[in-house]
Design an enzyme around this catalytic site. Structure first.
Site, mmCIF file in Angstrom:
data_model
loop_
_atom_site.group_PDB
_atom_site.id
_atom_site.type_symbol
_atom_site.label_atom_id
_atom_site.label_comp_id
_atom_site.label_asym_id
_atom_site.label_seq_id
_atom_site.Cartn_x
_atom_site.Cartn_y
_atom_site.Cartn_z
ATOM 1 N N GLU A 524 27.736 44.907 -42.256
ATOM 2 C CA GLU A 524 27.103 44.747 -40.961
ATOM 3 C C GLU A 524 25.524 45.466 -41.020
ATOM 4 O O GLU A 524 25.519 46.450 -41.625
ATOM 5 C CB GLU A 524 28.043 45.529 -39.732
ATOM 6 C CG GLU A 524 26.973 45.360 -38.477
ATOM 7 C CD GLU A 524 27.946 45.788 -37.372
ATOM 8 O OE1 GLU A 524 28.841 46.350 -37.480
ATOM 9 O OE2 GLU A 524 27.277 45.380 -36.240
ATOM 10 N N ASN A 582 23.467 42.008 -35.170
ATOM 11 C CA ASN A 582 23.989 42.065 -33.935
ATOM 12 C C ASN A 582 22.923 41.697 -33.106
ATOM 13 O O ASN A 582 21.594 41.430 -33.221
ATOM 14 C CB ASN A 582 23.836 43.632 -33.480
ATOM 15 C CG ASN A 582 25.110 44.445 -34.091
ATOM 16 O OD1 ASN A 582 26.212 44.290 -33.682
ATOM 17 N ND2 ASN A 582 24.617 44.966 -35.258
ATOM 18 N N GLU A 615 26.759 38.672 -34.725
ATOM 19 C CA GLU A 615 27.813 39.477 -33.541
ATOM 20 C C GLU A 615 27.112 39.439 -32.095
ATOM 21 O O GLU A 615 26.130 39.775 -31.907
ATOM 22 C CB GLU A 615 27.731 41.067 -34.036
ATOM 23 C CG GLU A 615 28.559 40.979 -35.407
ATOM 24 C CD GLU A 615 28.892 42.598 -35.779
ATOM 25 O OE1 GLU A 615 28.665 43.210 -34.815
ATOM 26 O OE2 GLU A 615 29.504 42.700 -36.801
ATOM 27 N N ASP A 645 31.988 41.086 -30.860
ATOM 28 C CA ASP A 645 31.828 42.314 -31.454
ATOM 29 C C ASP A 645 32.636 43.177 -30.293
ATOM 30 O O ASP A 645 32.651 42.857 -29.288
ATOM 31 C CB ASP A 645 30.321 42.810 -31.416
ATOM 32 C CG ASP A 645 30.080 43.948 -32.206
ATOM 33 O OD1 ASP A 645 31.040 44.576 -32.670
ATOM 34 O OD2 ASP A 645 29.009 44.513 -32.337
ATOM 35 N N GLU A 702 36.948 47.267 -36.704
ATOM 36 C CA GLU A 702 35.974 48.330 -37.293
ATOM 37 C C GLU A 702 36.351 49.526 -36.703
ATOM 38 O O GLU A 702 37.147 49.478 -35.900
ATOM 39 C CB GLU A 702 34.526 47.701 -36.658
ATOM 40 C CG GLU A 702 34.494 47.513 -35.227
ATOM 41 C CD GLU A 702 33.115 47.282 -34.626
ATOM 42 O OE1 GLU A 702 32.250 47.577 -35.209
ATOM 43 O OE2 GLU A 702 33.123 46.576 -33.479
HETATM 44 P P1 C2E Z 1 28.347 48.099 -33.559
HETATM 45 O O1 C2E Z 1 27.851 46.808 -33.682
HETATM 46 O O2 C2E Z 1 29.731 48.270 -32.760
HETATM 47 O O3 C2E Z 1 28.259 48.609 -34.739
HETATM 48 C C1 C2E Z 1 29.130 49.607 -35.097
HETATM 49 C C2 C2E Z 1 28.941 50.947 -34.784
HETATM 50 O O4 C2E Z 1 30.175 51.644 -35.190
HETATM 51 C C3 C2E Z 1 27.908 51.659 -35.828
HETATM 52 O O5 C2E Z 1 27.149 52.400 -35.019
HETATM 53 C C4 C2E Z 1 28.520 52.448 -36.961
HETATM 54 O O6 C2E Z 1 27.899 53.238 -37.576
HETATM 55 C C5 C2E Z 1 29.711 52.851 -36.208
HETATM 56 N N1 C2E Z 1 30.901 53.005 -37.036
HETATM 57 C C6 C2E Z 1 31.290 52.399 -37.950
HETATM 58 N N2 C2E Z 1 32.398 52.771 -38.530
HETATM 59 C C7 C2E Z 1 32.659 53.716 -37.853
HETATM 60 C C8 C2E Z 1 33.731 54.772 -37.824
HETATM 61 O O7 C2E Z 1 34.756 54.779 -38.484
HETATM 62 N N3 C2E Z 1 33.712 55.974 -36.917
HETATM 63 C C9 C2E Z 1 32.918 55.885 -35.948
HETATM 64 N N4 C2E Z 1 32.897 56.724 -35.010
HETATM 65 N N5 C2E Z 1 31.763 55.025 -35.945
HETATM 66 C C10 C2E Z 1 31.799 53.914 -36.716
HETATM 67 P P2 C2E Z 1 25.599 52.591 -34.698
HETATM 68 O O8 C2E Z 1 24.921 52.049 -36.307
HETATM 69 O O9 C2E Z 1 25.105 53.648 -34.128
HETATM 70 O O10 C2E Z 1 25.345 51.337 -33.786
HETATM 71 C C11 C2E Z 1 25.941 51.387 -32.665
HETATM 72 C C12 C2E Z 1 25.604 50.126 -31.920
HETATM 73 O O11 C2E Z 1 24.324 49.917 -31.818
HETATM 74 C C13 C2E Z 1 26.063 49.201 -32.470
HETATM 75 O O12 C2E Z 1 27.485 49.221 -32.304
HETATM 76 C C14 C2E Z 1 25.522 48.203 -31.950
HETATM 77 O O13 C2E Z 1 25.828 47.521 -30.733
HETATM 78 C C15 C2E Z 1 24.090 48.558 -31.835
HETATM 79 N N6 C2E Z 1 23.251 48.115 -32.806
HETATM 80 C C16 C2E Z 1 22.916 48.590 -33.965
HETATM 81 N N7 C2E Z 1 22.040 48.121 -34.773
HETATM 82 C C17 C2E Z 1 21.427 47.068 -33.890
HETATM 83 C C18 C2E Z 1 20.566 46.243 -34.029
HETATM 84 O O14 C2E Z 1 19.662 45.996 -35.097
HETATM 85 N N8 C2E Z 1 20.408 45.356 -32.936
HETATM 86 C C19 C2E Z 1 21.106 45.477 -31.563
HETATM 87 N N9 C2E Z 1 20.834 44.883 -30.725
HETATM 88 N N10 C2E Z 1 22.103 46.457 -31.677
HETATM 89 C C20 C2E Z 1 22.233 47.371 -32.883
HETATM 90 MG MG MG Z 2 28.229 45.165 -34.117
HETATM 91 MG MG MG Z 3 31.141 46.916 -32.797
#
Ligand code: C2E
Ligand code: MG
Ligand code: MG
Length: 749
Positions: A524, A582, A615, A645, A702
């Site tokens: 991802e 995403n 997603e 998602d 996830e």
């Molecule tokens: P998401 O799409 O649900 O991405 C998964 C989030 O869960 C990611 O956080 C990832 O680092 C985190 N994660 C993965 N495995 C674990 C785990 O085992 N434990 C925990 N506690 N967390 C885990 P991240 O990278 O902080 O992103 C948060 C959200 O921000 C994402 O949720 C997504 O909705 C958004 N996001 C991130 N990058 C983008 C992007 O480029 N564009 C858009 N529109 N949204 C983004």
């Molecule tokens: Mg995602």
């Molecule tokens: Mg997610």
């Protein structure tokens, strides 16, 4: 002579007998001759003459006296008076002279060309000719006429008596009768007749009408008609005609010419209303238009003056007369306007007050106080842009709506504006330092939704009061937390373009693994921001801000593009991978073609559609289900994989599951394990997995953080996983290295 006509004649004869009898009786007592001559002088016998009145200048009604006059009338009157008659003219009510001949109300009827029989068939006698009436043809312009025997000619109904004569003279002629001049002229113009026929005297009058200016008299007379009086062929009728002939004979030619001349040249044609309308219609129209335009201009001018006055009134109400900035009322309005127009600009509202202004007024004079206020305003206005505003609340209290610009801007304002004000009198060599107290309120998102300027001012005033009661000078925040947050928001929003260009924004990858095989099956893409001042920022810290500021699409486009670049490079290296990206709910706007954007991307980088998994979060469904569904359908039609998602974290998971046709569900384990009874969570997850499988969709879990969870998921039939237990999101180089050795991915359970 018919029965009908004998009665009045007999009556008249009786009357005459009676008159004669009276005369005889009178003659017995006085001399007969003087009486008779007196009788003749006083008007003689009465004679009623029936005539048409629509033939100006031959017979018509005088507009002033309403008497019947004209060439015919004057000639007849002269002849009749010479014959000893007192003439009364009566307008005939019948349509034709032939019919009038049957009416005993008239002693004689005229004009006739020759003796004709009456409508009822009675024969008539006619007088000698009073004068010769030439008949002339009139055409439209110089029209070439056919021979007279083939002519289509128009005449008036009232001339129907003449038609017999015309037909006798020109056997092939075709005559159409018209009610009046305008009907006949219209027929002429419409080419229904070749020419109009009337007596020349009538033409000499009618052709003076402006509406007949295009009619031309044909050079030669067609024929001439006599002008005679007619009466029923009875003894009485004959007697009258005989007597009249005497009068006619007495009419000299000079008298005749004088009468004709009088009516054809001296009594000029008199314009009626319609003539004026015809002749001056255009001028009249122009006049009316001019008049109307003047009225419109006057009304508009009046309106403009009133608007100007209203504007002046508003200016007076909305502006402070001393300093020229907004009054409190005007400030309120302007702030509302600005917040509505710029919901994306973070603002603060400052309330400022001179601590010892009363002292300034008392010791240095009111004029000095006013000067200070004006100076303060001019200094502040130098710093403000069009999207900012300043208002004078009361006396020495001012309010300013200012863009949130961070500590630097605040310090700069304090230095540029407040320091100058503080030293205003000192700089003039006077020993008085002005003290300024200020309160600052940082606007929250709620303030943009429900705009209440007084409320915001109250908050700023509370902070200002704190300064006044604790310190002598300076400013304080009503909501410092909001200030910190706001600063960050302002920072993030204003720095995004620079961040993208300077490489502060990066795409990291979190591998997705198959727990059963241990292989990395995908990744991802998650963005990371290495902020110049704030260090590494996680999406949660800037994505909601960008969404609110309407900038998330810019960021997403950057991420998608970077992912496609990476995929393309990997393809070239023979490592074909699939990556999930995403899509923010804010990206899906009405009119924005997301599927088109993605297909353009894969065309540009030569990728397969199956290499991009898109997603979409559950929350997007709540906002606009129809748009979400149509976007999903189009994306899938183009061959992209669509993933739901954070499944389970929202409130409409099941609903969305039912409505939206996606390829893969991303089960959010964090949500299920973080709260409540873990056992219940497990039950729910088990059933969810079964449900998704039963619906024929793929599944990935996830947020998998430990071996227990991974093992449990696998035991329930879900082997695809993503989570910290396997790998955290990592920079692209790390991901490339890791994926070199797919076996190294998941630690042993
Ligand atoms: P998401 O799409 O649900 O991405 C998964 C989030 O869960 C990611 O956080 C990832 O680092 C985190 N994660 C993965 N495995 C674990 C785990 O085992 N434990 C925990 N506690 N967390 C885990 P991240 O990278 O902080 O992103 C948060 C959200 O921000 C994402 O949720 C997504 O909705 C958004 N996001 C991130 N990058 C983008 C992007 O480029 N564009 C858009 N529109 N949204 C983004
Ligand atoms: Mg995602
Ligand atoms: Mg997610």
């Amino acid at each position: 002579m018919t029965e009908k006509n004998t009665v009045p004649t007999v009556k008249r004869m009786n009357r005459r007998l009676l008159t004669a009898l009276i005369c005889v009786i009178a003659g017995l007592s006085c001399a007969v001759a003087p009486v008779l001559s007196a009788f003749a002088e006083n008007g003689g016998d009465a004679l009623t003459v029936g005539v048409p009145v629509d033939r100006c200048p031959v017979f018509y009604r005088d507009a002033d006296t309403d008497e019947i006059v004209g060439i015919g009338a004057d000639l007849m009157r002269s002849a009749a008076e010479a014959a000893g008659y007192a003439v009364t003219f009566r307008a005939i009510e019948e349509e034709t002279l032939k019919e009038a001949l049957d009416n005993s109300a008239y002693d004689v009827v005229m004009p006739f060309g020759s003796a004709i029989s009456s409508a009822s068939g009675r024969s008539t006698v006619v007088s000698d000719n009073l004068f010769q009436t030439p008949f002339t043809l009139v055409t439209e312009g110089n029209r070439q006429l056919p021979p007279l025997n083939e002519l289509r000619v128009g005449m008036f109904y009232s001339l129907s008596g003449v038609t017999e004569t015309v037909r006798q003279l020109y056997p092939g002629i075709e005559i159409t009768l018209f009610e009046d001049l305008s009907d006949s002229v219209k027929a002429l113009r419409d080419d229904k007749v070749d020419a109009l026929l009337h007596n020349s005297y009538v033409w000499s009058y009618l052709l003076q009408k402006p509406s007949c200016s295009d009619l031309m008299v044909q050079p030669s007379d067609m024929f001439s008609m006599d002008f005679r009086a007619g009466a029923a062929d009875t003894p009485a009728g004959r007697a009258i005609i005989d007597r009249l002939n005497g009068g006619i004979a007495a009419l000299s030619d000079t008298r005749r010419q004088a009468i004709i001349l009088d009516y054809t040249s001296r009594r000029l044609y008199q314009y009626d209303f319609f003539d004026y309308l015809y002749q001056y219609g255009l001028l009249l129209l122009l006049g009316v238009l001019l008049f109307a335009s003047l009225i419109v201009i006057a009304v508009q001018k009046n309106h403009a003056i009133r608007m100007e006055q209203a504007e002046k009134m508003h200016r007076l109400i909305d502006h402070d007369p001393l300093t020229g900035v907004y009054s409190l009322n005007g400030f309120r309005k302007r702030v509302e306007e600005l917040l509505r127009a710029h919901p994306d600009i973070p603002y603060l509202l400052a309330f400022t007050n001179i601590r010892n202004f009363k002292y300034v007024n008392d010791s240095l004079g009111m004029a000095a106080g006013d000067e200070l206020l004006r100076f303060w305003v001019s200094k502040t206005l130098e710093t403000l842009t069009d999207e900012e505003a300043m208002g004078r609340v009361t006396g020495d209290r001012f309010a300013v709506l200012r863009r949130l610009g961070g500590d630097d801007l605040l310090r700069m304002d304090d230095h540029k504006v407040n320091d100058s004000v503080r030293n205003y009198f000192v700089d003039q060599g006077k020993e008085h330092k002005v003290q300024i107290c200020g309160g600052v309120y940082v606007l929250t998102p709620e303030d943009y939704r429900r705009i209440d300027v007084d409320h915001m001012l109250d908050f700023a005033r509370v902070a200002e009061k704190r300064v006044r009661s604790t310190r002598k000078d300076g400013y304080e925040f009503y909501n410092p937390d909001q200030w910190e947050k706001g600063k960050r928001v302002a920072d993030v929003v204003s720095h995004l373009p620079v961040a993208i260009q300077s490489g502060q924004l990066q795409v990291w990858y979190q591998p997705q693994v198959n727990y059963e095989t241990g292989l990395i099956t995908g990744a991802e893409a998650l963005c990371r921001w290495n902020h110049a001042k704030l260090g590494w920022l996680r999406p949660a810290e800037f994505i909601p801000t960008l969404e609110e500021a309407g900038l998330i699409y810019d960021l997403d486009c950057f991420v998608w593009d970077r992912v496609c670049q990476d995929l393309s490079r990997w393809n070239a290296q023979g490592k074909r991978r699939s990556v999930s990206v995403n899509l923010s709910r804010c990206d899906m706007l009405e009119g924005r073609d997301i599927p088109g954007h993605f297909s353009q991307l894969i065309r540009t980088y030569g990728l397969g559609a199956d290499q991009l998994r898109i997603e979409i979060t559950e929350t997007a469904y709540v906002e606009d289900p129809a748009l979400l569904i149509s976007t999903t359908v189009k994306l899938r039609e183009l061959g992209f994989q669509v993933e739901m998602d954070d499944f389970g974290s929202g409130y409409s998971s099941l609903h969305m599951l039912k409505e939206v046709p996606v390829d893969r569900i991303k089960l959010d384990l964090l949500f299920l394990s973080s709260t409540g009874d873990p056992e219940r969570g497990r039950v729910i997850v088990s059933h969810m997995i079964r449900m998704v499988r039963a619906l024929g969709m793929d599944l990935i879990a996830e947020g998998v953080e430990n071996a227990d969870q991974a093992h449990f998921l696998q035991s329930r039939g879900c082997s695809e996983m993503q989570g910290f237990f396997f790998h955290k999101p990592m920079p692209v180089q790390d991901f490339e290295q890791l994926d070199e050795n797919t076996g190294a991915a998941p630690p042993a359970p």
